[in-house]
Design an enzyme around this catalytic site. Structure first.
Site, mmCIF file in Angstrom:
data_model
loop_
_atom_site.group_PDB
_atom_site.id
_atom_site.type_symbol
_atom_site.label_atom_id
_atom_site.label_comp_id
_atom_site.label_asym_id
_atom_site.label_seq_id
_atom_site.Cartn_x
_atom_site.Cartn_y
_atom_site.Cartn_z
ATOM 1 N N ASN A 85 -10.079 5.559 9.553
ATOM 2 C CA ASN A 85 -9.966 4.525 8.516
ATOM 3 C C ASN A 85 -10.805 3.342 9.004
ATOM 4 O O ASN A 85 -10.390 2.587 9.869
ATOM 5 C CB ASN A 85 -8.494 4.134 8.360
ATOM 6 C CG ASN A 85 -8.295 3.088 7.285
ATOM 7 O OD1 ASN A 85 -9.249 2.551 6.734
ATOM 8 N ND2 ASN A 85 -7.042 2.792 6.983
ATOM 9 N N ARG A 127 -10.894 7.904 5.235
ATOM 10 C CA ARG A 127 -10.368 7.144 4.100
ATOM 11 C C ARG A 127 -11.535 6.405 3.452
ATOM 12 O O ARG A 127 -12.260 5.663 4.113
ATOM 13 C CB ARG A 127 -9.343 6.131 4.588
ATOM 14 C CG ARG A 127 -8.831 5.286 3.462
ATOM 15 C CD ARG A 127 -8.024 4.123 3.957
ATOM 16 N NE ARG A 127 -7.519 3.372 2.827
ATOM 17 C CZ ARG A 127 -7.247 2.083 2.873
ATOM 18 N NH1 ARG A 127 -7.408 1.406 3.998
ATOM 19 N NH2 ARG A 127 -6.790 1.470 1.817
ATOM 20 N N HIS A 151 -4.226 2.432 -3.087
ATOM 21 C CA HIS A 151 -3.087 3.001 -2.345
ATOM 22 C C HIS A 151 -2.732 4.408 -2.871
ATOM 23 O O HIS A 151 -1.604 4.857 -2.730
ATOM 24 C CB HIS A 151 -1.805 2.138 -2.477
ATOM 25 C CG HIS A 151 -1.885 0.774 -1.890
ATOM 26 N ND1 HIS A 151 -1.352 -0.327 -2.526
ATOM 27 C CD2 HIS A 151 -2.419 0.332 -0.728
ATOM 28 C CE1 HIS A 151 -1.559 -1.398 -1.775
ATOM 29 N NE2 HIS A 151 -2.202 -1.033 -0.686
ATOM 30 N N ARG A 170 -2.509 -12.311 -1.854
ATOM 31 C CA ARG A 170 -3.173 -12.124 -3.155
ATOM 32 C C ARG A 170 -2.241 -12.524 -4.292
ATOM 33 O O ARG A 170 -1.040 -12.226 -4.241
ATOM 34 C CB ARG A 170 -3.582 -10.661 -3.347
ATOM 35 C CG ARG A 170 -4.794 -10.279 -2.532
ATOM 36 C CD ARG A 170 -5.106 -8.803 -2.669
ATOM 37 N NE ARG A 170 -5.125 -8.176 -1.355
ATOM 38 C CZ ARG A 170 -5.019 -6.864 -1.144
ATOM 39 N NH1 ARG A 170 -4.898 -6.026 -2.146
ATOM 40 N NH2 ARG A 170 -5.032 -6.395 0.080
ATOM 41 N N ILE A 228 7.171 -3.629 3.751
ATOM 42 C CA ILE A 228 8.328 -4.333 3.190
ATOM 43 C C ILE A 228 9.290 -3.320 2.541
ATOM 44 O O ILE A 228 10.507 -3.385 2.749
ATOM 45 C CB ILE A 228 7.858 -5.375 2.143
ATOM 46 C CG1 ILE A 228 6.874 -6.359 2.781
ATOM 47 C CG2 ILE A 228 9.037 -6.103 1.520
ATOM 48 C CD1 ILE A 228 5.968 -7.066 1.780
ATOM 49 N N GLU A 250 -0.043 7.600 5.271
ATOM 50 C CA GLU A 250 -1.343 7.829 4.652
ATOM 51 C C GLU A 250 -2.236 8.704 5.530
ATOM 52 O O GLU A 250 -3.008 9.513 5.021
ATOM 53 C CB GLU A 250 -2.010 6.478 4.354
ATOM 54 C CG GLU A 250 -1.308 5.786 3.193
ATOM 55 C CD GLU A 250 -1.716 4.336 2.982
ATOM 56 O OE1 GLU A 250 -1.187 3.477 3.714
ATOM 57 O OE2 GLU A 250 -2.547 4.067 2.112
HETATM 58 P P1 AMP Z 1 1.938 -2.913 5.574
HETATM 59 O O1 AMP Z 1 0.801 -3.603 4.876
HETATM 60 O O2 AMP Z 1 2.486 -1.753 4.823
HETATM 61 O O3 AMP Z 1 1.633 -2.608 7.016
HETATM 62 O O4 AMP Z 1 3.135 -3.978 5.615
HETATM 63 C C1 AMP Z 1 3.052 -5.132 6.398
HETATM 64 C C2 AMP Z 1 4.117 -6.109 5.992
HETATM 65 O O5 AMP Z 1 5.420 -5.505 6.034
HETATM 66 C C3 AMP Z 1 4.238 -7.293 6.930
HETATM 67 O O6 AMP Z 1 3.303 -8.281 6.619
HETATM 68 C C4 AMP Z 1 5.642 -7.766 6.659
HETATM 69 O O7 AMP Z 1 5.596 -8.652 5.558
HETATM 70 C C5 AMP Z 1 6.381 -6.523 6.239
HETATM 71 N N1 AMP Z 1 7.369 -6.088 7.226
HETATM 72 C C6 AMP Z 1 7.168 -5.307 8.318
HETATM 73 N N2 AMP Z 1 8.331 -5.126 8.995
HETATM 74 C C7 AMP Z 1 9.276 -5.814 8.326
HETATM 75 C C8 AMP Z 1 10.688 -6.046 8.524
HETATM 76 N N3 AMP Z 1 11.347 -5.498 9.544
HETATM 77 N N4 AMP Z 1 11.322 -6.807 7.625
HETATM 78 C C9 AMP Z 1 10.669 -7.356 6.575
HETATM 79 N N5 AMP Z 1 9.350 -7.178 6.338
HETATM 80 C C10 AMP Z 1 8.665 -6.425 7.193
#
Ligand code: AMP
Length: 399
Positions: A7, A92, A181, A242, A334, A386
């Site tokens: 990626n 990717r 995504h 965003r 999240i 992914e």
């Molecule tokens: P991703 O782009 O899928 O890697 O998600 C990243 C985002 O997930 C981070 O910026 C956080 O906002 C959120 N995140 C990761 N771990 C947690 C957690 N334990 N509790 C709440 N939000 C989280």
């Protein structure tokens, strides 16, 4: 067969090696600050040797790939003895435009077609192709596969993907909604069908991919029928930085008020908006926002509440689009890790007959069932993967 998954961004390169037959993750890592100074983090997951980081000079992606190969063949921590063990490389690729409705084995025509749609993803596609070229140079005999973020959404009907703009914009410039995504939406919707034990071709699923970038999709009878991201990944849900959906007239309004160009305003919408902006530029990370929310910080409360409200609005819209919903799946950073945000979203959805169990919602795991057995809609948190999805697609085309 071992698959190398790549990626590639403009200054970073994430990689994994996955055994395509057992689907075991053997090794993973990340090259960063390519072209600046350089760092590589590598982990042999198979033997659990732990993470190692070093800071060699990485002037370009060719050097990054050769460092990846060195790490993978390292006597102490490597997972292969020779490059011949890598049966194929899965790349990717962010934007496939309308040309690609599924993954493809890369050849010269495919590379040209990816270049042809690069103006739709000017930051991503050229970087993705640099990764392809670097791998081809060092592994000339190894088949390469392009797995597109947009491909899964190509089944959307025109009523979902067309903007209500002069038709010539679509005909001349291919301006339409594409969605992103896709690998995650595809992986999670298939997994949801498996979990509930229903036929994928006979299920209505809403996938909420809530990460730093966030999007939501409606998957009906095994096909994506709508998704929230558009021509670019800016449309739809409120995200980390965003804005998501807004009145397009705002762009000119801010440009006039602040003497900015359209691209400067778009930079604000992409990089300085979202929950980061609503929280008073406090944070885009939900861990920070949640703890501030619980301490009574009003701006953090606004950011999280607005985020959850937008997700709930889309769930309502997509339930209407499919005339019902069987499964709602939360995924990504999240969606997988924040019971707090999931609960906020679900608090709007009682009208769908959703009943959820707060104790179950607090659980962690790759698959967490949140709804009760009597809930009319099954609700799950499902870990996306992914890289595994890319490895599966690559294996399917190269085995
Ligand atoms: P991703 O782009 O899928 O890697 O998600 C990243 C985002 O997930 C981070 O910026 C956080 O906002 C959120 N995140 C990761 N771990 C947690 C957690 N334990 N509790 C709440 N939000 C989280």
């Amino acid at each position: 067969m071992k698959i190398l998954v790549i990626n590639c961004g403009s200054s970073s390169l994430k990689f994994q090696v996955i055994d395509a037959v057992t689907e075991e993750l053997l090794a993973k890592g990340l090259c960063e600050r390519i072209g600046i100074d350089g760092s590589i983090t590598y982990e042999n997951v198979k033997d659990g040797t732990g993470k190692e980081t070093s800071n060699p000079a990485i002037p370009d992606h060719n050097v990054a790939i050769s460092l990846v190969i060195d790490a993978l063949m390292n006597d102490r921590t490597g997972v292969i003895k020779s490059l011949d063990e890598i049966g194929a490389v899965g790349h990717r690729i962010v934007h496939g435009g309308e040309a690609f409705t599924s993954s493809v084995v890369i050849n010269d025509e495919v590379i040209q077609a990816i270049k042809d749609v690069s103006d739709l993803a000017p930051l991503h596609n050229p970087a993705n192709l640099i990764g392809v070229a670097a791998c081809q140079k060092l592994m000339p005999g190894t088949p390469m596969v392009a797995v597109f973020d947009t491909a899964f959404h190509q089944t959307m009907p025109s009523k979902a993907y067309m903007y209500a703009l002069p038709l010539s914009y679509y005909e001349d410039y291919k301006i339409r909604r594409y969605g992103f995504h896709g690998t995650s939406h595809s992986f999670v919707s298939k997994k949801a069908a498996e979990i509930v034990g229903k036929d994928y071709a006979d299920l209505k699923t809403i996938v909420c991919h809530l990460g730093n970038g966030a999007s939501i999709s409606a998957v009906m009878n095994g096909k994506c029928v709508d998704t929230s991201m558009g021509l670019t990944p800016l449309e739809g849900l409120i995200m980390g930085t965003r804005s998501g959906d807004l009145d397009p007239a705002i762009v000119e309004f801010i440009a006039n008020k602040e003497n900015k160009t359209a691209s400067e305003v778009l930079n604000v919408l992409n990089k300085k908006s979202g929950v980061f902006a609503l929280s008073g530029e406090f944070s885009s990370d939900f861990r920070d926002l949640e703890s501030a929310y619980k301490k009574g910080d009003k701006k953090a409360q606004l950011a999280v509440d607005a985020f959850a409200y937008r997700v709930a609005k889309y769930v309502g819209a997509y339930t209407a689009a499919m005339n019902g919903v069987d499964v709602i799946a939360f995924t990504a950073g999240i969606g997988e890790n924040s019971p707090f945000v999931r609960e906020k979203v679900l608090s709007y959805l009682g009208y769908l007959g959703i009943e959820y169990d707060p104790a179950a919602n607090a659980q962690r795991g790759d698959v967490v069932k949140i709804s009760t057995d009597s809930s009319k809609v099954a609700v799950y948190a499902i870990a996306t993967n992914e890289e595994l999805a890319i490895a599966r697609e690559t294996y399917a085309l190269c085995k």
